[in-house]
Design an enzyme around this catalytic site. Structure first.
Site, PDB file in Angstrom:
ATOM      1  N   LYS A  63      17.405   3.745  42.014  1.00  0.00           N
ATOM      2  CA  LYS A  63      18.697   3.250  41.822  1.00  0.00           C
ATOM      3  C   LYS A  63      19.548   4.027  42.088  1.00  0.00           C
ATOM      4  O   LYS A  63      19.394   5.154  42.657  1.00  0.00           O
ATOM      5  CB  LYS A  63      18.867   2.159  40.542  1.00  0.00           C
ATOM      6  CG  LYS A  63      20.212   1.747  40.171  1.00  0.00           C
ATOM      7  CD  LYS A  63      20.212   1.852  38.652  1.00  0.00           C
ATOM      8  CE  LYS A  63      21.410   1.525  38.206  1.00  0.00           C
ATOM      9  NZ  LYS A  63      21.767   0.730  36.843  1.00  0.00           N
ATOM     10  N   SER A 138      22.645  -3.901  35.550  1.00  0.00           N
ATOM     11  CA  SER A 138      23.154  -3.570  36.753  1.00  0.00           C
ATOM     12  C   SER A 138      22.177  -2.775  37.840  1.00  0.00           C
ATOM     13  O   SER A 138      22.180  -3.148  38.908  1.00  0.00           O
ATOM     14  CB  SER A 138      23.597  -2.537  36.332  1.00  0.00           C
ATOM     15  OG  SER A 138      23.355  -1.391  35.939  1.00  0.00           O
ATOM     16  N   SER A 162      20.417  -2.690  31.108  1.00  0.00           N
ATOM     17  CA  SER A 162      20.652  -2.969  32.726  1.00  0.00           C
ATOM     18  C   SER A 162      19.136  -2.827  32.960  1.00  0.00           C
ATOM     19  O   SER A 162      19.026  -2.810  34.479  1.00  0.00           O
ATOM     20  CB  SER A 162      21.398  -1.890  33.479  1.00  0.00           C
ATOM     21  OG  SER A 162      22.468  -1.867  33.235  1.00  0.00           O
TER      22      SER A 162
HETATM   23  N1  GLN Z   1      25.790  -5.197  31.136  1.00  0.00           N
HETATM   24  C1  GLN Z   1      26.031  -3.948  30.404  1.00  0.00           C
HETATM   25  C2  GLN Z   1      27.492  -3.157  30.219  1.00  0.00           C
HETATM   26  O1  GLN Z   1      27.787  -3.858  31.508  1.00  0.00           O
HETATM   27  C3  GLN Z   1      24.702  -3.606  30.550  1.00  0.00           C
HETATM   28  C4  GLN Z   1      25.059  -1.950  31.997  1.00  0.00           C
HETATM   29  C5  GLN Z   1      23.912  -1.257  31.847  1.00  0.00           C
HETATM   30  O2  GLN Z   1      22.999  -0.777  30.777  1.00  0.00           O
HETATM   31  N2  GLN Z   1      24.187  -0.459  32.636  1.00  0.00           N
HETATM   32  O3  GLN Z   1      27.947  -2.522  30.157  1.00  0.00           O
END
Ligand code: GLN
Length: 455
Positions: A63, A138, A162
């Site tokens: 990532k 994400s 994410s």
């Molecule tokens: N959707 C969540 C956020 O926007 C989790 C994102 C993540 O785990 N990086 O904070």
């Protein structure tokens, strides 16, 4: 593609070249940077038997918020568009030590802030099962790449879901490890008290192997507990708690309940409700945004990334760079986070959120006095259409089942349990601290209950 399938290819070099072609032609937009030359060089080295280790010759996608020496690391933000790190993250060092082929850096929501990859500066990642839908976020690039054979393994990061969300939407396995098991050294922070790097793969064994490689002691991360992980197959008479507080749409619940009914035949299954979970989402977003506002203060146009010719006062320059370098969602979170931490509101919001976090942690601890695993649907719905989530609050709501785990620091897996309308559905399996082995062994039992078509 599983490691065993990759290993059965006659030539690692040819297979890698084929994979790179697939990535080049792909419509998914899973990668931000593809490491074509380096990947081919390593594949050649593997063929000459010069590459050794647990992951020798295996493609791994990383990532793009995980630092890679001399490979551009953007966090899918204009702010870091040309950032070339001078060091490797701990997990990347480990991949290299074990002979992995880093095939590229995957697309994601900007600075990991999102649930669909629609906040990426590089555009949305499409769902391999339906190109008009999102891959989830994400870590959407990592999940889509695994699902579409554009890599064998991938690393994601999970702050509030994410890893698990895109794993669920793309029909693969993704694990968020216990907080402190995997070093965050070299992970560009969004909300550091919540996030962990974790493995993504197309079967449980591969997932476990990648976790073995990345888990372990690293003194450069003060929150690393120094434990290592070794996958051990064992059978237990699992006590399963079905989290009543974590729901989903009717069609997703139907699939989930099918699995629960099958589990009832072999295991002790009971519904359980944790009172504090209804406050989890609010608590998560206050804490995550507060930490984000602090972590992202470093992007000042002088030390990292996007910059312009120096002009005006410090405040003018700082504001201009940040106004131009960050996307909308990131700015929203910095503003809200700064607000929640401001002198007048700190007690009302941030401190309250921390108290709720403590309650949630206590509730989970109590539940694990009785159950070995807690289960729920990973996501409250099927993968969204691209553009379907119009306002930020609706997007935040999609994290309702995943964020409690991060607040408590617990490990959790998302595993595929079948399809609804041709789209994958994921099961979330939450375990007690450092009980990754319990989660994975339970997941193997769940797999046995699934029809072969669903597997
Ligand atoms: N959707 C969540 C956020 O926007 C989790 C994102 C993540 O785990 N990086 O904070």
């Amino acid at each position: 593609m599983k490691i065993s399938e990759w290993r059965s290819e006659e030539s690692c070099y040819e297979a890698t070249a084929k994979m790179l072609k697939r990535i080049e032609k792909s419509e998914l937009n899973a990668y931000i940077t593809v490491c074509k030359d380096d990947a081919l060089k390593l594949a050649e080295k593997y063929e000459k038997r010069e590459l050794k280790g647990k992951l020798a010759g295996i493609p791994v996608a990383v990532k793009d918020n995980i630092t890679t020496k001399n490979i551009r690391t953007t966090c899918a933000s204009k702010m870091l568009l040309n950032y070339l790190p001078v060091f490797d993250a701990h997990v990347v060092e480990r991949l290299k030590q074990e002979g992995a082929i880093i095939i590229g850096k995957t697309n994601m929501d900007e600075f990991s802030m999102g649930t669909t990859t629609e906040t990426s500066y590089f555009g949305v990642v499409k769902n391999p099962y339906d190109l008009s839908r999102v891959a989830g976020g994400s870590s959407g690039g990592s999940a889509a790449a695994v699902a579409a054979d554009e890599t064998v393994l991938a690393l994601g990061t999970d702050t509030g879901g994410s890893i698990r969300c895109p794993a669920s939407f793309c029909g693969i396995y993704g694990l968020k490890p216990t907080y402190g098991l995997v070093s965050r050294y070299g992970l560009i922070p969004y909300a550091n008290s919540l996030e962990q790097i974790g493995p993504m793969a197309s079967c449980i064994e591969d997932l476990a192997l990648l976790l073995e490689v990345i888990a372990g002691k690293d003194e450069r991360d003060s929150t690393n507990v120094g434990k290592s992980f070794k996958f051990q197959r064992s059978f237990k008479d699992f006590k399963v708690g079905v989290l009543k507080d974590m729901g989903a749409s009717e069609e997703v619940m139907e699939k989930f309940n099918e699995v629960v009914d099958k589990l009832r035949k072999n295991f002790y299954v009971e519904e359980v409700s944790l009172q504090s979970l209804k406050f989890a989402l609010a608590s998560y977003y206050i804490i995550a945004m507060s930490e984000a506002s602090s972590n992202l203060a470093r992007y000042d146009g002088i030390r990292y990334g996007y910059t312009e010719e120096l002009s005006g006062s410090w405040t003018e320059f700082f504001s201009k760079i940040r106004a131009r370098g960050f996307g909308e969602e990131v700015k929203r979170r910095i503003l809200l986070g700064s607000f929640a931490l401001s002198a007048g509101y700190y007690g009302k919001y941030y401190l309250k959120a921390l108290k709720v976090r403590k309650l949630i942690t206590e509730d989970f601890k109590k539940a694990f006095g009785k159950f070995d695993v807690l289960i729920s649907p990973t996501m409250p719905s099927l993968p969204f259409k691209i553009g379907e989530l119009k306002d930020p609050l609706t997007m935040y709501m999609a994290d309702v089942n995943t964020v409690p785990v991060n607040l408590a620091g617990l490990p959790a897996l998302s595993m595929p349990i079948g399809f609804v309308k041709g789209l994958p559905v994921g099961l979330q399996v939450i375990g007690n601290y450092f009980e990754e082995n319990t989660i994975l062994n339970f997941a193997i039992e769940v797999e046995k209950t699934l029809d072969s078509s669903e597997r």
